[in-house]
Each structure stands twice: as structure tokens, then as C-alpha cells.
Motif scaffolding. Structure first.
Motif, PDB file in Angstrom:
ATOM      1  N   MET A  88      43.818  43.019  34.798  1.00 29.82           N
ATOM      2  CA  MET A  88      43.651  42.005  35.814  1.00 29.82           C
ATOM      3  C   MET A  88      42.996  42.644  37.038  1.00 29.82           C
ATOM      4  O   MET A  88      43.378  43.718  37.473  1.00 29.82           O
ATOM      5  N   VAL A  89      42.039  41.952  37.633  1.00 22.28           N
ATOM      6  CA  VAL A  89      41.309  42.442  38.793  1.00 22.28           C
ATOM      7  C   VAL A  89      41.959  41.917  40.075  1.00 22.28           C
ATOM      8  O   VAL A  89      42.298  40.742  40.176  1.00 22.28           O
ATOM      9  N   ASN A  90      42.120  42.791  41.040  1.00 24.47           N
ATOM     10  CA  ASN A  90      42.631  42.405  42.351  1.00 24.47           C
ATOM     11  C   ASN A  90      41.518  41.666  43.089  1.00 24.47           C
ATOM     12  O   ASN A  90      40.420  42.188  43.263  1.00 24.47           O
ATOM     13  N   ALA A  91      41.784  40.447  43.561  1.00 19.69           N
ATOM     14  CA  ALA A  91      40.771  39.626  44.228  1.00 19.69           C
ATOM     15  C   ALA A  91      40.209  40.296  45.475  1.00 19.69           C
ATOM     16  O   ALA A  91      39.069  40.044  45.862  1.00 19.69           O
ATOM     17  N   LEU A  92      40.964  41.173  46.116  1.00 16.93           N
ATOM     18  CA  LEU A  92      40.462  41.871  47.300  1.00 16.93           C
ATOM     19  C   LEU A  92      39.451  42.952  46.953  1.00 16.93           C
ATOM     20  O   LEU A  92      38.721  43.424  47.819  1.00 16.93           O
TER      21      LEU A  92
ATOM     22  N   ASP B 240      31.549  41.134  45.564  1.00 25.33           N
ATOM     23  CA  ASP B 240      30.576  40.052  45.683  1.00 25.33           C
ATOM     24  C   ASP B 240      31.233  38.674  45.790  1.00 25.33           C
ATOM     25  O   ASP B 240      30.561  37.653  45.728  1.00 25.33           O
ATOM     26  N   ALA B 241      32.541  38.626  45.995  1.00 26.30           N
ATOM     27  CA  ALA B 241      33.263  37.363  46.156  1.00 26.30           C
ATOM     28  C   ALA B 241      33.152  36.873  47.600  1.00 26.30           C
ATOM     29  O   ALA B 241      32.762  37.618  48.492  1.00 26.30           O
ATOM     30  N   ASN B 242      33.502  35.620  47.815  1.00 24.97           N
ATOM     31  CA  ASN B 242      33.573  35.074  49.171  1.00 24.97           C
ATOM     32  C   ASN B 242      34.966  35.273  49.726  1.00 24.97           C
ATOM     33  O   ASN B 242      35.959  35.157  49.011  1.00 24.97           O
ATOM     34  N   PHE B 243      35.017  35.561  51.020  1.00 26.39           N
ATOM     35  CA  PHE B 243      36.275  35.805  51.699  1.00 26.39           C
ATOM     36  C   PHE B 243      36.361  34.949  52.950  1.00 26.39           C
ATOM     37  O   PHE B 243      35.363  34.404  53.424  1.00 26.39           O
TER      38      PHE B 243
ATOM     39  N   GLN C  29      33.741  30.849  54.975  1.00 26.01           N
ATOM     40  CA  GLN C  29      33.554  31.762  53.872  1.00 26.01           C
ATOM     41  C   GLN C  29      32.330  32.630  54.115  1.00 26.01           C
ATOM     42  O   GLN C  29      31.284  32.127  54.485  1.00 26.01           O
ATOM     43  N   ALA C  30      32.507  33.888  53.806  1.00 22.08           N
ATOM     44  CA  ALA C  30      31.440  34.856  54.026  1.00 22.08           C
ATOM     45  C   ALA C  30      31.683  36.051  53.111  1.00 22.08           C
ATOM     46  O   ALA C  30      32.680  36.107  52.394  1.00 22.08           O
ATOM     47  N   THR C  31      30.777  37.001  53.185  1.00 21.35           N
ATOM     48  CA  THR C  31      30.946  38.216  52.399  1.00 21.35           C
ATOM     49  C   THR C  31      32.127  39.019  52.930  1.00 21.35           C
ATOM     50  O   THR C  31      32.562  38.848  54.078  1.00 21.35           O
TER      51      THR C  31
ATOM     52  N   VAL D 249      39.059  32.076  47.205  1.00 26.33           N
ATOM     53  CA  VAL D 249      39.564  31.316  46.055  1.00 26.33           C
ATOM     54  C   VAL D 249      41.088  31.245  46.014  1.00 26.33           C
ATOM     55  O   VAL D 249      41.650  30.490  45.237  1.00 26.33           O
ATOM     56  N   CYS D 250      41.768  32.019  46.843  1.00 26.57           N
ATOM     57  CA  CYS D 250      43.235  32.055  46.826  1.00 26.57           C
ATOM     58  C   CYS D 250      43.814  31.058  47.826  1.00 26.57           C
ATOM     59  O   CYS D 250      43.223  30.784  48.876  1.00 26.57           O
TER      60      CYS D 250
END
Length: 70
Positions: A1-5, A9-12, A41-43, A28-29
Motif C-alpha cells: 500500500m502506498v502512503n498518499a503523502l 504527482d498527486a494533488n494536495f 488543490q495544488a502540487t 483525495v482524502c
């Protein structure tokens, strides 16, 4: 499982609580109770820059008020 943090390249978003504390949070959380979005939302990098520029005093707001006699 990947930690979302850890997904670069995800949005934060940047969250802030009533104590003025900031948190980097994956867009997404679900936002935890007691926190609200203040930026994004941004990089990930843009959110970290926002935190660096806007969270100058890491003390909780209640401690700041107590030390100022308010």
C-alpha cells in the motif's frame, strides 16, 4: 500500500485548525474534523511553499494568547 503523502504527482491541500497549525493533506482524502482547507488543490511542492510562507509561528494560537496575557 502506498502512503498518499508520498505520491509526488498527486494533488494536495493545506489544512489549518483552530490553533493555527498547518498540515499538508492529500486532496483525495477526507478532511478530518476540526480542520479546514486554506490552500489548494495544488502540487505537493506548491503547498509546502504556501506553508513555509504563511506559518511563521509554530506555537498553537492558545499558547500565543496565553503568553500575551489575552
Amino acid at each position: 500500500m502506498v502512503n498518499a503523502l508520498d505520491v509526488s504527482d498527486a494533488n494536495f491541500v493545506v489544512l489549518v485548525n483552530d490553533e493555527g497549525q498547518h498540515s499538508l493533506w492529500p486532496a483525495v482524502c477526507e478532511i478530518p474534523a476540526g480542520w479546514h482547507i486554506t490552500y489548494g488543490q495544488a502540487t505537493r511542492e506548491a503547498c509546502l511553499v504556501y506553508i513555509e510562507e504563511n506559518w511563521k509561528d509554530m506555537r498553537p494560537n492558545s499558547l500565543v494568547r496565553a503568553t500575551q496575557g489575552l
